[in-house]
Design a protein around this motif. Structure first.
Motif, PDB file in Angstrom:
ATOM      1  N   GLN A 110      36.692  48.579  43.929  1.00  0.00           N
ATOM      2  CA  GLN A 110      36.522  48.699  45.373  1.00  0.00           C
ATOM      3  C   GLN A 110      35.302  47.940  45.889  1.00  0.00           C
ATOM      4  O   GLN A 110      35.120  47.804  47.107  1.00  0.00           O
ATOM      5  CB  GLN A 110      36.433  50.167  45.769  1.00  0.00           C
ATOM      6  CG  GLN A 110      37.745  50.910  45.686  1.00  0.00           C
ATOM      7  CD  GLN A 110      38.808  50.301  46.593  1.00  0.00           C
ATOM      8  OE1 GLN A 110      38.534  49.931  47.723  1.00  0.00           O
ATOM      9  NE2 GLN A 110      40.021  50.201  46.069  1.00  0.00           N
ATOM     10  N   ASN A 113      36.076  45.502  48.515  1.00  0.00           N
ATOM     11  CA  ASN A 113      36.223  46.064  49.862  1.00  0.00           C
ATOM     12  C   ASN A 113      34.877  46.455  50.465  1.00  0.00           C
ATOM     13  O   ASN A 113      34.685  46.330  51.680  1.00  0.00           O
ATOM     14  CB  ASN A 113      37.165  47.269  49.832  1.00  0.00           C
ATOM     15  CG  ASN A 113      38.621  46.861  49.783  1.00  0.00           C
ATOM     16  OD1 ASN A 113      39.017  45.827  50.318  1.00  0.00           O
ATOM     17  ND2 ASN A 113      39.445  47.676  49.136  1.00  0.00           N
ATOM     18  N   ASP A 203      41.986  55.365  52.122  1.00  0.00           N
ATOM     19  CA  ASP A 203      42.121  55.283  50.669  1.00  0.00           C
ATOM     20  C   ASP A 203      42.927  56.480  50.183  1.00  0.00           C
ATOM     21  O   ASP A 203      42.437  57.302  49.399  1.00  0.00           O
ATOM     22  CB  ASP A 203      40.729  55.271  50.045  1.00  0.00           C
ATOM     23  CG  ASP A 203      40.720  54.645  48.669  1.00  0.00           C
ATOM     24  OD1 ASP A 203      41.807  54.384  48.129  1.00  0.00           O
ATOM     25  OD2 ASP A 203      39.618  54.431  48.128  1.00  0.00           O
ATOM     26  N   ASN A 243      43.889  50.982  51.135  1.00  0.00           N
ATOM     27  CA  ASN A 243      44.054  50.881  49.682  1.00  0.00           C
ATOM     28  C   ASN A 243      45.209  51.764  49.255  1.00  0.00           C
ATOM     29  O   ASN A 243      45.376  52.873  49.770  1.00  0.00           O
ATOM     30  CB  ASN A 243      42.792  51.378  48.966  1.00  0.00           C
ATOM     31  CG  ASN A 243      41.594  50.519  49.230  1.00  0.00           C
ATOM     32  OD1 ASN A 243      41.577  49.351  48.879  1.00  0.00           O
ATOM     33  ND2 ASN A 243      40.588  51.096  49.855  1.00  0.00           N
ATOM     34  N   TYR A 245      46.948  53.158  45.570  1.00  0.00           N
ATOM     35  CA  TYR A 245      46.843  53.208  44.115  1.00  0.00           C
ATOM     36  C   TYR A 245      48.157  53.548  43.435  1.00  0.00           C
ATOM     37  O   TYR A 245      48.305  53.355  42.241  1.00  0.00           O
ATOM     38  CB  TYR A 245      45.802  54.258  43.702  1.00  0.00           C
ATOM     39  CG  TYR A 245      44.389  53.886  44.039  1.00  0.00           C
ATOM     40  CD1 TYR A 245      43.674  52.995  43.255  1.00  0.00           C
ATOM     41  CD2 TYR A 245      43.769  54.425  45.163  1.00  0.00           C
ATOM     42  CE1 TYR A 245      42.375  52.650  43.561  1.00  0.00           C
ATOM     43  CE2 TYR A 245      42.463  54.091  45.483  1.00  0.00           C
ATOM     44  CZ  TYR A 245      41.774  53.206  44.690  1.00  0.00           C
ATOM     45  OH  TYR A 245      40.489  52.867  45.000  1.00  0.00           O
ATOM     46  N   GLY A 286      45.182  48.411  41.814  1.00  0.00           N
ATOM     47  CA  GLY A 286      45.536  48.872  43.148  1.00  0.00           C
ATOM     48  C   GLY A 286      45.792  47.717  44.082  1.00  0.00           C
ATOM     49  O   GLY A 286      45.434  46.572  43.804  1.00  0.00           O
ATOM     50  N   TYR A 288      45.658  46.282  48.250  1.00  0.00           N
ATOM     51  CA  TYR A 288      44.861  46.439  49.464  1.00  0.00           C
ATOM     52  C   TYR A 288      45.498  45.657  50.602  1.00  0.00           C
ATOM     53  O   TYR A 288      46.266  44.707  50.406  1.00  0.00           O
ATOM     54  CB  TYR A 288      43.423  45.941  49.235  1.00  0.00           C
ATOM     55  CG  TYR A 288      43.348  44.431  49.145  1.00  0.00           C
ATOM     56  CD1 TYR A 288      43.102  43.659  50.276  1.00  0.00           C
ATOM     57  CD2 TYR A 288      43.563  43.766  47.947  1.00  0.00           C
ATOM     58  CE1 TYR A 288      43.064  42.276  50.212  1.00  0.00           C
ATOM     59  CE2 TYR A 288      43.527  42.386  47.860  1.00  0.00           C
ATOM     60  CZ  TYR A 288      43.286  41.644  48.999  1.00  0.00           C
ATOM     61  OH  TYR A 288      43.272  40.270  48.932  1.00  0.00           O
ATOM     62  N   ARG A 290      43.903  44.284  54.540  1.00  0.00           N
ATOM     63  CA  ARG A 290      42.793  44.262  55.499  1.00  0.00           C
ATOM     64  C   ARG A 290      43.229  43.456  56.720  1.00  0.00           C
ATOM     65  O   ARG A 290      43.871  42.414  56.598  1.00  0.00           O
ATOM     66  CB  ARG A 290      41.573  43.551  54.919  1.00  0.00           C
ATOM     67  CG  ARG A 290      41.093  43.990  53.568  1.00  0.00           C
ATOM     68  CD  ARG A 290      40.167  42.918  53.030  1.00  0.00           C
ATOM     69  NE  ARG A 290      39.486  43.302  51.813  1.00  0.00           N
ATOM     70  CZ  ARG A 290      38.738  42.459  51.098  1.00  0.00           C
ATOM     71  NH1 ARG A 290      38.607  41.193  51.487  1.00  0.00           N
ATOM     72  NH2 ARG A 290      38.120  42.870  50.006  1.00  0.00           N
TER      73      ARG A 290
END
Length: 294
Positions: A110, A113, A203, A243, A245, A286, A288, A290
């Protein structure tokens, strides 16, 4: 439409040494741990005997549980210790600990991020208001706070919020708004209050329980949550980070749901977070998504 693979490059206190046979061997600061990793489907590069020699702590799964277990530790291994993370003007110090769920208090991938959040808050300015949902021990919270944001940190587990507060104090920061609550219920109330945020960080786990036992199932609840976040996010000078997972969920899925429910943006990035071990095996950790608005 390009899927970007991101791996933190400035983590002097973290190293993925080896991975394989559904495990990973990692260094956090001075200490090396071995723990389960369901995505490490290949063979280990090092022999088991060397893993045993290197590891200061080894997680042994409970045969009756998929999630719980216990740590087998060498005498020098502490139950708690600290690691540092630096990026630009951001200087974080976070406490780690050996939990019965195999986690240690941070997800090192992470950090990519955290860098993005820090840069986005710096772009927006010190008036930025940031909401961190399912905020865990606060890495993203501290990244936003380090850049000068007014941060609201929401997690349903009170001891985890206390852990995040410890990390804030260790990082010589202050002024975070701490909320122990179910994320979905909190967001519903914020929409009713007419609140707005310049940054929203999500998350969410695959499954979970709220502060009062509320059931969270990602596939069932994510649509409503992101719809509400779209209403909370400012139309300009803003950003969002999602995020995921859960194995089997893709970056394209994350992009599709956010773009439909949140709307247009100035720019976007999406893909996978990963680390490459010392033997060249890249371990996905994971996905992501954005977006940002100017």
């Amino acid at each position: 439409m390009d899927i970007k693979l991101l791996s933190p490059s400035c983590w002097s206190d973290y190293e993925l040494i080896d991975s394989g046979a559904f495990e990973k061997l990692e260094r956090f600061g001075r200490y090396v741990i071995a723990r389960p990793e369901p995505q490490a489907i290949w063979n280990k590069s090092l022999p088991d005997v060397e893993w045993q020699q290197r590891a200061d702590a080894y997680f042994k799964k409970d045969k009756k549980s998929e999630d719980r277990g216990e740590w087998i530790c060498k005498p020098k291994m502490p139950q708690q210790w600290f690691v540092n993370y630096r990026y630009g003007e951001m200087n974080l110090r976070m406490r780690l600990g050996l939990t019965s769920f195999k986690h240690v208090g941070i997800f090192p991938e992470q950090a990519e991020n955290w860098n993005f959040i820090f840069d986005q808050v710096k772009r927006i300015g010190s008036e930025a208001k940031v909401l961190n949902l399912f905020a865990y021990t606060g890495g993203a919270t501290l990244a936003a706070k380090s850049a000068g944001a007014d941060v609201t940190h929401v997690d349903s587990v009170k001891p985890v919020v206390s852990w995040a507060r410890e990390n804030m104090e260790a990082s010589k920061l202050d002024g975070v708004r701490w909320i122990v609550d179910d994320a979905l219920k909190f967001v519903q109330r914020e929409v009713r209050r007419g609140k707005k945020y310049n940054g929203i960080i999500l998350d969410p786990p695959a499954y979970g329980r709220g502060a009062n036992g509320e059931k969270w199932v990602l596939e069932e609840n994510i649509n409503e949550l992101i719809t509400l976040c779209g209403q909370l996010l400012e139309g300009s000078n803003s950003f969002l980070v999602l995020n995921l997972y859960s194995m089997g969920l893709s970056a394209l899925l994350a992009r599709s749901i956010v773009r439909q429910l949140v709307g247009d943006c100035t720019g976007e990035q999406f893909g996978e977070l990963y680390f490459t071990d010392s033997y060249g095996k890249s371990l996905p950790l994971g996905v992501y998504y954005r977006l940002w608005r100017k």
